[in-house]
Scaffold this motif. Structure first.
Motif, PDB file in Angstrom:
ATOM      1  N   TRP A 334       0.901   5.858   2.526  1.00  0.00           N
ATOM      2  CA  TRP A 334       0.429   4.612   1.912  1.00  0.00           C
ATOM      3  C   TRP A 334       1.022   4.449   0.513  1.00  0.00           C
ATOM      4  O   TRP A 334       1.399   3.351   0.105  1.00  0.00           O
ATOM      5  CB  TRP A 334      -1.090   4.595   1.853  1.00  0.00           C
ATOM      6  CG  TRP A 334      -1.629   3.390   1.139  1.00  0.00           C
ATOM      7  CD1 TRP A 334      -2.159   3.338  -0.116  1.00  0.00           C
ATOM      8  CD2 TRP A 334      -1.653   2.043   1.629  1.00  0.00           C
ATOM      9  NE1 TRP A 334      -2.528   2.064  -0.440  1.00  0.00           N
ATOM     10  CE2 TRP A 334      -2.222   1.233   0.619  1.00  0.00           C
ATOM     11  CE3 TRP A 334      -1.256   1.443   2.820  1.00  0.00           C
ATOM     12  CZ2 TRP A 334      -2.408  -0.135   0.758  1.00  0.00           C
ATOM     13  CZ3 TRP A 334      -1.441   0.075   2.969  1.00  0.00           C
ATOM     14  CH2 TRP A 334      -1.999  -0.702   1.955  1.00  0.00           C
ATOM     15  N   ALA A 338       2.795   1.058  -0.601  1.00  0.00           N
ATOM     16  CA  ALA A 338       2.062   0.129  -1.469  1.00  0.00           C
ATOM     17  C   ALA A 338       1.980   0.672  -2.887  1.00  0.00           C
ATOM     18  O   ALA A 338       2.124   1.878  -3.128  1.00  0.00           O
ATOM     19  CB  ALA A 338       0.666  -0.123  -0.914  1.00  0.00           C
ATOM     20  N   LEU A 409      -1.149  -8.852   3.866  1.00  0.00           N
ATOM     21  CA  LEU A 409      -1.117  -8.034   2.655  1.00  0.00           C
ATOM     22  C   LEU A 409      -0.241  -8.669   1.582  1.00  0.00           C
ATOM     23  O   LEU A 409      -0.604  -8.736   0.405  1.00  0.00           O
ATOM     24  CB  LEU A 409      -0.605  -6.632   2.989  1.00  0.00           C
ATOM     25  CG  LEU A 409      -1.560  -5.706   3.735  1.00  0.00           C
ATOM     26  CD1 LEU A 409      -0.841  -4.420   4.138  1.00  0.00           C
ATOM     27  CD2 LEU A 409      -2.779  -5.372   2.874  1.00  0.00           C
ATOM     28  N   LEU A 416       1.706  -6.032  -4.155  1.00  0.00           N
ATOM     29  CA  LEU A 416       1.155  -4.810  -3.579  1.00  0.00           C
ATOM     30  C   LEU A 416       2.238  -3.958  -2.912  1.00  0.00           C
ATOM     31  O   LEU A 416       2.263  -2.737  -3.055  1.00  0.00           O
ATOM     32  CB  LEU A 416       0.067  -5.151  -2.552  1.00  0.00           C
ATOM     33  CG  LEU A 416      -0.448  -3.969  -1.712  1.00  0.00           C
ATOM     34  CD1 LEU A 416      -1.217  -2.993  -2.593  1.00  0.00           C
ATOM     35  CD2 LEU A 416      -1.331  -4.470  -0.557  1.00  0.00           C
ATOM     36  N   LEU A 417       3.120  -4.614  -2.172  1.00  0.00           N
ATOM     37  CA  LEU A 417       4.085  -3.879  -1.364  1.00  0.00           C
ATOM     38  C   LEU A 417       5.204  -3.295  -2.211  1.00  0.00           C
ATOM     39  O   LEU A 417       5.672  -3.918  -3.170  1.00  0.00           O
ATOM     40  CB  LEU A 417       4.681  -4.789  -0.288  1.00  0.00           C
ATOM     41  CG  LEU A 417       3.707  -5.444   0.695  1.00  0.00           C
ATOM     42  CD1 LEU A 417       4.470  -6.257   1.726  1.00  0.00           C
ATOM     43  CD2 LEU A 417       2.830  -4.394   1.374  1.00  0.00           C
TER      44      LEU A 417
END
Length: 536
Positions: A334, A338, A409, A416-417
């Motif tokens: 993760w 992110a 997302l 965020l990414l």
């Protein structure tokens, strides 16, 4: 001209390595010509990757016989006999002898496609029993939809003053295998059984391209499949195919492993089938769920050997899936995907959060004993990116669930990414398999996750160079090599090295070692089956 039929045919039949060389040449051509040529070569590549020669069977006269094995008495070679189902025929096997299955004399079955033929000399008549899979129960859905194939040996026993007894044995049962080292071995024909099975499964092989292009609509359900009746006392060999593969990709390796009585005695083949066009993390999640579900279905108590001990054999992209079975993700994956912790995301839709948890967070499966990696691009393949990947990804219809989660997302949480995945999201979908195996942050993160069990690498090389600086034509040594392997075998072969003699020998060595280390109470193996090279 490239478009002439005979030139096209010549290109389509080029060795896989040469096709990759031609693809690299495209980069130096004018854009329009390069695009045209690359489109064509993508088609050639798909045909080559999906190529499984398959198995064709033909039957000599009088191959089919018609005894009634579900009756107390039947006619055998013109003589009335009494049927005896030995304990080797478990419930999973015996129920398929009822009704009207097709029963074939194994020595009247000839095949083209399997490189070797393996038999065991001894008493009795080896048979192949083929019947339709009714697919009425959850367990039956884990057997090939094309049909269920059994290897049976019929042994006639004379009884003075009584009707002769016809004993039926499961040829793959440990008792039959062990008999080969004793004074009264029981005959078996392993290759004939597999040949009949594979000859009915040609539609599975043909489905690989469609499942690659349309991963949300595969012709055959994703899941773990057994080709022999479930045995609670044997260790599953879980085979995981690679890009554009199917369980038939393993047909020659599976056949050759059946040459070793010690393997037959202790192991049973299982196969994971999945559409290879979907993202690696999606397929990985399905693998973890389906393996656990299969073990619980056949053994609810979780006490069987098959529930507590598994050996994984994975090729190419399948090895990336296998890595998630034997490692703990923590938040490592993760964090490379992110820029913020997952628990900091407020008002995250439930379905999106469930997908994230399923794909990015996992713990190792404690039933896995060891993993054998074959030609695995742990750090990706550059040939899956660039112009080839761009064109290939245009023909793949992205998996809807990951695409929707990625879009939500990116929209709901700007910034965020990770920059790499922000670009992927901006391109309009989830990363399909070709993007998934292009060198990227997630692959690097996965490669760096510690593996919790002993593992082995078998790596191909083309040309005189082996080891650092070499390639199998699709994946470089530096991508396939993982530090910490218990063994690393370099094989003089291309990417598709599953049935190379050195690969087979190395896998047998590893499986023997697994038994010696973890199963000290196992009985000694029977003598080796005899080999005949198939004449094609």
């Amino acid at each position: 001209m490239l478009g002439r039929p005979h030139d096209i045919q010549n290109l389509m039949t080029q060795p896989m390595t040469r096709r990759w060389i031609l693809l690299s040449v495209c980069r130096n051509l004018p854009a329009a010509v390069s695009l045209c040529l690359s489109c064509f070569l993508i088609c050639a590549l798909l045909a080559g990757c999906a190529e499984t020669s398959g198995v064709t069977t033909f039957y000599l006269p009088n191959a089919a016989i018609h005894p009634e094995f579900d009756k107390r008495y039947t006619i055998w070679n013109g003589e009335r006999v009494e049927i005896n189902w030995t304990p080797t025929l478990r419930e999973e096997s015996s129920k398929y002898l009822a009704g009207h299955p097709r029963i074939l004399l194994a020595n009247r079955v000839h095949q083209i496609g399997l490189r070797h033929e393996w038999k065991m000399a001894g008493e009795g008549t080896p048979l192949v029993v083929f019947t339709k899979n009714p697919e009425q129960t959850p367990k039956e859905r884990h057997y090939p939809t094309s049909g269920i194939t059994l290897g049976i040996t019929a042994v006639k026993e004379t009884r003075p003053g009584q009707v002769p007894l016809l004993k039926l044995y499961d040829s793959f049962d440990p008792m039959v295998v062990e008999s080969a080292s004793g004074p009264e071995p029981i005959a078996a024909d392993y290759t004939a059984t597999l040949a009949v099975l594979y000859s009915h499964a040609e539609n599975v092989a043909r489905s690989s391209i469609a499942s690659f292009i349309r991963p949300d609509d595969p012709r055959f359900a994703t899941g773990v499949y057994l080709i022999h009746p479930y045995d609670p006392n044997k260790i599953p060999l879980l085979f995981i195919h690679g890009l554009l593969g199917t369980p038939l990709s393993w047909q020659n390796l599976t056949n050759d492993l059946c040459s070793d009585p010690k393997i037959l005695e202790h192991y049973q083949p299982w196969f994971f089938l999945y559409p290879t066009g979907q993202p690696v993390l999606e397929s990985s999640a399905q693998l973890r769920e389906d393996l656990l579900a299969t073990q619980r279905l056949f053994d609810p108590s979780g006490t069987a050997i098959a529930s507590r001990h598994v050996v994984v054999i994975a090729h190419s992209m399948g090895g990336l899936l296998a890595h998630t079975l034997v490692s703990d993700s923590g938040d490592a994956l993760w964090n490379v995907f992110a820029t913020k912790p997952l628990n900091s995301l407020k008002n995250l839709p439930t379905d999106v959060k469930d997908s994230i948890l399923k794909y990015f967070f996992f713990r190792h499966n404690p039933s896995i004993d060891r993993v054998i990696f074959l030609s695995v691009p742990h750090r990706g393949s550059v040939l899956a990116g660039g112009l080839v990947g761009s064109i290939g990804n245009r023909i793949i219809q992205p998996s809807k669930a990951p695409a929707r989660a990625l879009k939500d997302l990116a929209t709901q949480y700007p910034g965020l990414l990770d920059s790499y995945y922000a670009r992927v999201s901006a391109s309009g979908g989830a990363p399909p398999s070709l993007v998934s195996i292009t060198p990227n942050p997630l692959l690097n993160g996965l490669a760096n996750l510690p593996i919790k069990v002993p593992f082995h690498s078998i790596i191909g090389h083309i040309g005189p160079i082996a080891g650092p600086g070499s390639t199998d034509g699709l994946v470089t040594y530096s991508s396939s090599h993982l530090e910490g392997a218990e063994s690393e075998k370099l094989v003089p072969a291309g990417h598709y090295l599953m049935d190379h003699p050195e690969t087979v020998a190395e896998i047998k060595r590893i499986l023997d070692e697994n038994i010696a280390r973890g199963r000290q109470s196992f009985k000694r193996p029977a003598r080796l089956a005899s080999q005949t090279d198939s004449v094609h």
